[in-house]
Enzyme design. Structure first.
Site, PDB file in Angstrom:
ATOM      1  N   ASP A   1       2.289   1.042  -0.415  1.00 43.96           N
ATOM      2  CA  ASP A   1       1.079   0.363   0.091  1.00 43.96           C
ATOM      3  C   ASP A   1      -0.167   1.150  -0.304  1.00 43.96           C
ATOM      4  OD1 ASP A   1       2.810  -1.359   1.354  1.00 43.96           O
ATOM      5  OD2 ASP A   1       2.288  -0.757   3.392  1.00 43.96           O
TER       6      ASP A   1
ATOM      7  N   ARG B   1       1.680  -5.110  -6.710  1.00 47.42           N
ATOM      8  CA  ARG B   1       1.391  -6.108  -5.669  1.00 47.42           C
ATOM      9  C   ARG B   1      -0.138  -6.186  -5.588  1.00 47.42           C
ATOM     10  NH1 ARG B   1       2.058  -3.793   0.058  1.00 47.42           N
ATOM     11  NH2 ARG B   1       4.279  -3.998  -0.323  1.00 47.42           N
TER      12      ARG B   1
END
Ligand code: FDA
Length: 304
Positions: free
Chosen positions: A131, A181
């Site tokens: 992340d 992502r």
């Protein structure tokens, strides 16, 4: 806008976090967005999702840890998750936050603790998604993503469309064949480094999506924004891309209606499934994205 800033400010308040996370009311209030306090809760959710054709990425909640003991607990928690998921044969990935592995203590501490997780995941055929956190962490996070990908090959990085620098970072990751992502970005960032308007963030997302469809490795488009989702589908169709050449990603509990539609249409969908006791910052960022969720929260409080 003021409410969003206030919620993001509150998401950073450590004392409030300690108090709220141990409140007995919490489980009831957070269950829409969080699988539950234990790994078993998360595995239960993943099993249900997989039965419906939806993939998962498991996030063991926690971030910004400040002691070596917490870093070790985070590493061990993820190792347990990787081994259990592999033993159950689930096609899930793992989402980690580097500040949960001690990035704020030192880059070296973080590297030492995150490496065994990536290595074990690689041995068991699993992918780790790193992340992206606030802008203060971006350089160090990208450095670790590049190094870990080079060493093990099973790492996906995250790009936040709201940062001006993201076009360059996306090009760098594509050149190195590192999967990405793409998300809009969830932190409070100053106008000097991030697009201040929603419109500009959406335009940046659209531009980066095109780059990733053209040059990326199985990109993940992480958004609930129906306009951007429609654009991704159109761009992929125009390029004759197979539905398996990229994936959509959404957060658990946000748009159940869209989940069904993706599966009906044959797209690959992955849900971000958070679990664990340290849910406060994650939960507050979700409220900040959609302050209308406060109404839902208050209704549940009143229901008692
Ligand atoms: P936007 O906020 O414009 O919302 C579009 C629509 O989606 C809204 O109108 C509403 O219908 C719905 N929606 C969005 N958020 C909602 C909420 N909380 N509750 C209810 N409805 C909501 N960020 C980051 O900085 N680093 C990261 O690593 C990640 N990782 C990540 C993984 C995945 C799988 C997702 C989906 C998102 C992230 N994010 C993230 C968070 C991301 O940056 C962003 O804050 C949220 O996804 C909200 O942005 P949307 O793209 O959904 O658009």
């Amino acid at each position: 806008m003021i409410l969003r800033s206030l919620l993001l400010f509150l998401s950073d308040q450590k004392q409030l976090r300690g108090w709220v996370e141990t409140s007995p009311l919490a489980r009831r209030l957070t269950s829409r967005f969080i699988a539950g306090p234990t790994l078993e809760d998360a595995l239960g959710v993943c099993t249900r999702l997989h039965q419906g054709g939806v993939l998962a990425t498991l996030d063991r909640l926690g971030e910004s840890v400040t002691s070596p003991g917490e870093v070790e607990a985070s590493r061990d928690g993820y190792l347990e998750a990787v081994e259990k998921v592999a033993a159950l044969g689930m096609p899930a990935t793992f989402s980690i936050k580097l500040t949960h592995f001690g990035l704020d203590l030192s880059e070296d501490t973080c590297r030492r603790h995150v490496e065994p997780v990536v290595q074990t995941a690689q041995r068991l055929g699993k992918v780790v998604e790193v992340d992206m956190e606030s802008s203060a962490h971006v350089d160090r996070t990208l450095r670790l993503v590049v190094d870990l990908h080079q060493a093990y090959g099973n790492v996906r990085g995250v790009i936040q469309a709201y940062l001006y620098r993201s076009a360059e970072d996306t090009a760098m990751l594509c050149e190195r064949r590192i999967p990405v992502r793409l998300c809009k970005g969830a932190y409070r960032e100053p106008g000097a480094i991030a697009y201040p308007s929603k419109r500009a963030v959406n335009q940046s997302f659209a531009r980066l999506m095109q780059v990733l469809l053209e040059r990326g490795v199985c990109p993940g488009f992480a958004t609930h924004d129906v306009k951007l989702i429609a654009l991704a589908k159109r761009l992929a169709r125009e390029r004759g891309m197979a539905a398996g050449g990229f994936e959509f990603q959404m957060l658990y509990g946000i748009r159940r209606d869209l989940e069904k539609q993706f599966i009906r249409e044959g797209y690959r969908l992955r849900l971000y499934v958070p679990y664990g006791e340290h849910w406060y910052p994650y939960f507050m960022r979700r409220l900040a994205e959609r302050p209308a969720n406060l109404r839902f929260l208050l209704r549940n409080l009143v229901k008692g």
